[in-house]
Motif scaffolding. Structure first.
Motif, PDB file in Angstrom:
ATOM      1  N   MET A  23       0.685  -0.997  -0.043  1.00  0.00           N
ATOM      2  CA  MET A  23      -0.104   0.130   0.130  1.00  0.00           C
ATOM      3  C   MET A  23       1.220   0.790  -0.271  1.00  0.00           C
ATOM      4  O   MET A  23       2.026   1.518   0.660  1.00  0.00           O
ATOM      5  N   GLY A  24       0.498   2.070  -0.270  1.00  0.00           N
ATOM      6  CA  GLY A  24       1.231   3.381  -0.627  1.00  0.00           C
ATOM      7  C   GLY A  24      -0.381   4.790  -0.416  1.00  0.00           C
ATOM      8  O   GLY A  24      -0.922   4.531  -0.950  1.00  0.00           O
ATOM      9  N   TRP A  25       0.995   5.816  -0.419  1.00  0.00           N
ATOM     10  CA  TRP A  25      -0.421   7.190  -0.427  1.00  0.00           C
ATOM     11  C   TRP A  25       0.559   8.122  -0.996  1.00  0.00           C
ATOM     12  O   TRP A  25       2.201   7.938  -0.956  1.00  0.00           O
ATOM     13  N   PHE A  26       0.602   8.945  -1.843  1.00  0.00           N
ATOM     14  CA  PHE A  26       0.527   9.870  -3.012  1.00  0.00           C
ATOM     15  C   PHE A  26      -0.244  10.728  -2.696  1.00  0.00           C
ATOM     16  O   PHE A  26      -1.317  10.629  -2.292  1.00  0.00           O
ATOM     17  N   ARG A  27       0.369  11.914  -3.267  1.00  0.00           N
ATOM     18  CA  ARG A  27       0.146  12.996  -3.429  1.00  0.00           C
ATOM     19  C   ARG A  27      -0.029  13.610  -4.789  1.00  0.00           C
ATOM     20  O   ARG A  27       1.698  13.512  -5.402  1.00  0.00           O
ATOM     21  N   GLN A  28      -0.690  14.833  -5.113  1.00  0.00           N
ATOM     22  CA  GLN A  28      -0.733  15.371  -6.397  1.00  0.00           C
ATOM     23  C   GLN A  28      -0.760  16.919  -5.899  1.00  0.00           C
ATOM     24  O   GLN A  28      -2.428  17.465  -5.716  1.00  0.00           O
ATOM     25  N   SER A  84       5.816  -4.070  -3.421  1.00  0.00           N
ATOM     26  CA  SER A  84       5.686  -2.392  -3.010  1.00  0.00           C
ATOM     27  C   SER A  84       6.559  -1.050  -4.154  1.00  0.00           C
ATOM     28  O   SER A  84       7.900  -2.114  -5.006  1.00  0.00           O
ATOM     29  N   ASP A  85       6.918   0.145  -4.523  1.00  0.00           N
ATOM     30  CA  ASP A  85       7.216   0.277  -6.123  1.00  0.00           C
ATOM     31  C   ASP A  85       7.735   1.713  -5.493  1.00  0.00           C
ATOM     32  O   ASP A  85       6.017   2.131  -5.441  1.00  0.00           O
ATOM     33  N   GLY A 145      -0.882  21.484 -11.052  1.00  0.00           N
ATOM     34  CA  GLY A 145      -0.155  21.754 -11.662  1.00  0.00           C
ATOM     35  C   GLY A 145       1.578  20.690 -11.275  1.00  0.00           C
ATOM     36  O   GLY A 145       2.796  20.924 -12.156  1.00  0.00           O
ATOM     37  N   LYS A 146       1.873  19.950 -10.538  1.00  0.00           N
ATOM     38  CA  LYS A 146       2.893  18.530 -10.538  1.00  0.00           C
ATOM     39  C   LYS A 146       2.711  17.499  -9.924  1.00  0.00           C
ATOM     40  O   LYS A 146       1.117  17.110  -9.944  1.00  0.00           O
ATOM     41  N   GLU A 147       3.220  17.233 -10.639  1.00  0.00           N
ATOM     42  CA  GLU A 147       2.977  15.541 -11.026  1.00  0.00           C
ATOM     43  C   GLU A 147       3.150  14.998 -10.223  1.00  0.00           C
ATOM     44  O   GLU A 147       3.020  15.196  -8.088  1.00  0.00           O
ATOM     45  N   ARG A 148       2.747  13.643  -9.690  1.00  0.00           N
ATOM     46  CA  ARG A 148       1.458  12.823  -8.618  1.00  0.00           C
ATOM     47  C   ARG A 148       2.981  12.681  -8.007  1.00  0.00           C
ATOM     48  O   ARG A 148       4.408  11.986  -8.638  1.00  0.00           O
ATOM     49  N   GLU A 149       3.479  12.088  -6.103  1.00  0.00           N
ATOM     50  CA  GLU A 149       4.840  12.175  -6.503  1.00  0.00           C
ATOM     51  C   GLU A 149       4.498  10.754  -4.730  1.00  0.00           C
ATOM     52  O   GLU A 149       3.152  10.662  -4.563  1.00  0.00           O
ATOM     53  N   LEU A 150       5.790  10.812  -4.715  1.00  0.00           N
ATOM     54  CA  LEU A 150       5.167   9.181  -3.121  1.00  0.00           C
ATOM     55  C   LEU A 150       5.389  10.158  -2.109  1.00  0.00           C
ATOM     56  O   LEU A 150       6.231  11.049  -1.983  1.00  0.00           O
ATOM     57  N   VAL A 151       4.001  10.117  -1.658  1.00  0.00           N
ATOM     58  CA  VAL A 151       4.105  10.176   0.059  1.00  0.00           C
ATOM     59  C   VAL A 151       5.176   8.670   1.118  1.00  0.00           C
ATOM     60  O   VAL A 151       6.332   9.473   1.538  1.00  0.00           O
ATOM     61  N   ALA A 152       4.088   8.079   0.996  1.00  0.00           N
ATOM     62  CA  ALA A 152       4.809   6.688   2.041  1.00  0.00           C
ATOM     63  C   ALA A 152       4.370   5.324   2.166  1.00  0.00           C
ATOM     64  O   ALA A 152       3.154   5.677   1.014  1.00  0.00           O
ATOM     65  N   LEU A 153       5.128   4.223   1.726  1.00  0.00           N
ATOM     66  CA  LEU A 153       4.412   2.859   1.295  1.00  0.00           C
ATOM     67  C   LEU A 153       4.801   2.048   2.692  1.00  0.00           C
ATOM     68  O   LEU A 153       5.750   2.504   3.230  1.00  0.00           O
ATOM     69  N   ILE A 154       4.394   0.754   2.637  1.00  0.00           N
ATOM     70  CA  ILE A 154       4.384  -0.104   3.669  1.00  0.00           C
ATOM     71  C   ILE A 154       3.586  -1.301   2.533  1.00  0.00           C
ATOM     72  O   ILE A 154       3.301  -1.585   2.210  1.00  0.00           O
ATOM     73  N   ASN A 155       5.073  -2.233   2.921  1.00  0.00           N
ATOM     74  CA  ASN A 155       4.638  -4.039   2.107  1.00  0.00           C
ATOM     75  C   ASN A 155       4.033  -4.606   2.769  1.00  0.00           C
ATOM     76  O   ASN A 155       3.204  -4.144   4.064  1.00  0.00           O
ATOM     77  N   LEU A 156       4.135  -6.428   2.292  1.00  0.00           N
ATOM     78  CA  LEU A 156       3.392  -6.614   2.735  1.00  0.00           C
ATOM     79  C   LEU A 156       4.089  -7.671   4.392  1.00  0.00           C
ATOM     80  O   LEU A 156       3.430  -7.717   5.374  1.00  0.00           O
ATOM     81  N   ARG A 157       4.938  -6.981   4.796  1.00  0.00           N
ATOM     82  CA  ARG A 157       5.799  -7.112   6.121  1.00  0.00           C
ATOM     83  C   ARG A 157       6.146  -6.175   6.629  1.00  0.00           C
ATOM     84  O   ARG A 157       6.908  -5.862   8.313  1.00  0.00           O
ATOM     85  N   GLU A 158       5.198  -5.267   6.762  1.00  0.00           N
ATOM     86  CA  GLU A 158       4.888  -3.567   6.992  1.00  0.00           C
ATOM     87  C   GLU A 158       6.398  -2.870   6.666  1.00  0.00           C
ATOM     88  O   GLU A 158       6.565  -2.158   8.153  1.00  0.00           O
TER      89      GLU A 158
END
Length: 122
Positions: A34-39, A102-103, A42-55
């Motif tokens: 799972m990930g949170w991104f923000r936009q 995750s990516d 006028g800007k490109e969508r960007e990564l905020v935070a990720l959490i993978n299957l092992r947390e």
């Protein structure tokens, strides 16, 4: 298919806090990174935070130490606790899901919520 619904956005003053939640349905939530991104306008969508299957978590440098991502597989929810908010955090925040791995590239995520607006005033 995975359906994602975000909640918790709003308006806050600089230095304030907000907690975003993303409720998932449709498939086995625990199989999805799972990930949170923000936009911002006028800007490109960007990564905020990720959490993978092992947390294991990953944060953008801009939010490290201020934001915390967590997941509750029993409730099919991923949360983003945002503290010490700054005006530059103003954006639409999106929850996203990716099967297994995750990516950091938002284009690798197949499932997205509708977004929730976060506005931080100075």
């Amino acid at each position: 298919q995975v359906q994602l619904v975000e909640s918790g956005g709003g308006w806050v003053q600089t230095g304030g806090s907000l907690r975003l939640s993303c409720a998932a349905s449709g498939r086995t939530f625990s199989n999805y990174a799972m990930g949170w991104f923000r936009q911002a306008p006028g800007k490109e969508r960007e990564l905020v935070a990720l959490i993978n299957l092992r947390e294991i978590t990953y944060y953008a440098d801009s939010v490290k130490g201020r934001f915390t991502i967590s997941r509750d597989n029993a409730k099919n929810v991923v949360n983003l606790q945002m503290n010490s908010l700054k005006p530059e955090d103003t954006a639409v925040y999106y929850c996203a899901a990716r099967l297994y791995n995750s990516d950091t590239d938002y284009r690798k995520y197949a499932y997205w919520g509708q977004g929730t607006q976060v506005t931080v005033s100075s």
